[in-house]
Design an enzyme around this catalytic site. Structure first.
Site, PDB file in Angstrom:
ATOM      1  CG  ASP A 202      46.501  50.784  23.089  1.00 29.29           C
ATOM      2  OD1 ASP A 202      46.267  49.672  23.590  1.00 29.29           O
ATOM      3  OD2 ASP A 202      45.685  51.379  22.355  1.00 29.29           O
ATOM      4  CB  SER A 203      47.458  47.571  27.930  1.00 33.09           C
ATOM      5  OG  SER A 203      48.658  46.940  27.529  1.00 33.09           O
TER       6      SER A 203
ATOM      7  CG  ASP B 189      48.422  48.096  20.598  1.00 29.85           C
ATOM      8  OD1 ASP B 189      47.872  47.606  19.594  1.00 29.85           O
ATOM      9  OD2 ASP B 189      48.028  47.905  21.760  1.00 29.85           O
TER      10      ASP B 189
ATOM     11  CD  GLU C  67      40.892  43.271  25.053  1.00 30.13           C
ATOM     12  OE1 GLU C  67      41.631  43.757  24.178  1.00 30.13           O
ATOM     13  OE2 GLU C  67      40.814  43.707  26.223  1.00 30.13           O
TER      14      GLU C  67
ATOM     15  CD  GLU D 221      42.114  48.772  20.425  1.00 32.44           C
ATOM     16  OE1 GLU D 221      41.029  49.400  20.473  1.00 32.44           O
ATOM     17  OE2 GLU D 221      42.874  48.677  21.395  1.00 32.44           O
TER      18      GLU D 221
ATOM     19  CE  LYS E 177      47.238  44.529  20.026  1.00 38.91           C
ATOM     20  NZ  LYS E 177      46.168  45.507  20.275  1.00 38.91           N
TER      21      LYS E 177
HETATM   22  O1  KIV Z   1      47.181  46.932  24.579  1.00 38.07           O
HETATM   23  C1  KIV Z   1      47.247  45.729  24.855  1.00 38.07           C
HETATM   24  O2  KIV Z   1      47.926  45.285  25.786  1.00 38.07           O
HETATM   25  C2  KIV Z   1      46.465  44.808  24.039  1.00 38.07           C
HETATM   26  C3  KIV Z   1      46.336  43.401  24.500  1.00 38.07           C
HETATM   27  C4  KIV Z   1      45.386  43.324  25.627  1.00 38.07           C
HETATM   28  C5  KIV Z   1      45.961  42.475  23.413  1.00 38.07           C
HETATM   29  O3  KIV Z   1      45.921  45.200  23.049  1.00 38.07           O
END
Ligand code: KIV
Length: 276
Positions: free
Chosen positions: A47-48, A86, A189, A118, A116
């Site tokens: 989600d970056s 994500d 992280e 968080e 993934k």
């Molecule tokens: O969103 C993302 O790119 C991430 C990575 C920094 C691990 O969660």
């Protein structure tokens, strides 16, 4: 380069064999192809993308549909790497039922092989529900960008002193809870190297670090940091392996000059007879 497809059970195996895991973010077809061909083990549609692709100042605005859209592009490009997508802000926090439906969409519509999430202890039940339903989960603890407001910015977590002192024990509890809930790997992280080393030694599933030092079982970088595709200064942990921002700027300036000077297109780049 190893040509075998990387699958979820390979990551814990790589940890037990002491083979470091290399993960990169990817958001579109060409870069996913390049990284897959280079032998990167795991591609993450992070989600970056809300920050590095969309230009927001946090990851909070990213929607599930946007992650699905980008995951599809990466899925088309990927041959060998494991594809992880994500779960964006508010796609899994409200209820385990909603998390199952949304994670299911990432696998069904996006083509992801794992999701993934968080969070630590607070989301362990959701991780367990997903894992019990055979939706593989990668955890993500420490500096969790979806918690940017609680953290007061994108700040290193779990330092021995300062604002986040005391969170070391909480982070260890988070890692143990996410592992016990069935995650197959955990991203660490923005935490001190010694804490990452301790967590890595205490859990059986691999840790994948970003700003977490050299003792993790693997490393992940945001592709824009790796490639120098950003204007801003990089955080200390991020290493720029090339400078595509500068290279792209130089190419655009050269093109501009050639168009203005009527140098481009020349005969070689035009249809018809190649005469002067
Ligand atoms: O969103 C993302 O790119 C991430 C990575 C920094 C691990 O969660």
């Amino acid at each position: 380069m190893d040509k075998e497809k990387v699958r979820v059970p390979d990551l814990p195996r790589m940890k037990s064999e002491g083979r470091p895991i290399a993960m990169l973010t990817a958001y579109d077809y060409p870069f996913a192809r390049i990284f897959d061909q280079a032998g990167i083990d795991v591609l993450l549609v992070g989600d970056s993308l809300g920050m590095v692709v969309q230009g927001n100042d946090s990851t909070l605005p990213v929607t599930l549909d946007e992650i699905i859209y980008h995951t599809r592009m990466v899925a088309r490009a990927r041959r060998r790497a494991l594809l992880v997508a994500d779960m964006p802000f508010l796609s899994f926090q409200v209820s385990s039922e909603q998390a199952v439906l949304n994670a299911g969409r990432l696998l069904k519509e996006g083509g992801a092989e794992a999701v993934k999430l968080e969070g630590g202890v607070a989301i362990a039940d959701t991780v367990r529900r997903l894992a019990d339903l055979d939706i593989p989960v990668m955890g993500h603890i420490g500096l969790t960008p979806q918690s940017v407001h609680r953290m007061g910015g994108h700040r290193v977590q779990g330092r021995r002193s300062g604002r986040t002192a005391g969170s070391r024990e909480r982070l260890i509890d988070d890692a143990l809870a996410i592992e016990a809930a069935g995650a197959f790997a955990i991203v660490l992280e923005g935490i001190p190297s010694d804490l990452a080393a301790e967590i890595t030694g205490r859990i059986g599933v691999p840790t994948i670090g970003i700003g977490a030092g050299p003792h993790c079982d693997g490393q992940v970088l945001v592709m824009h940091d790796l490639l120098g595709l950003s204007e801003s200064l990089l955080p200390r942990f991020a290493k720029r392996y090339t400078n595509l921002w500068q290279a792209a700027g130089e190419a655009a300036s050269e093109y501009l000059g050639e168009v203005r000077g009527r140098v481009f297109p020349d005969a070689e780049h035009s249809y018809g007879r190649k005469s002067a």
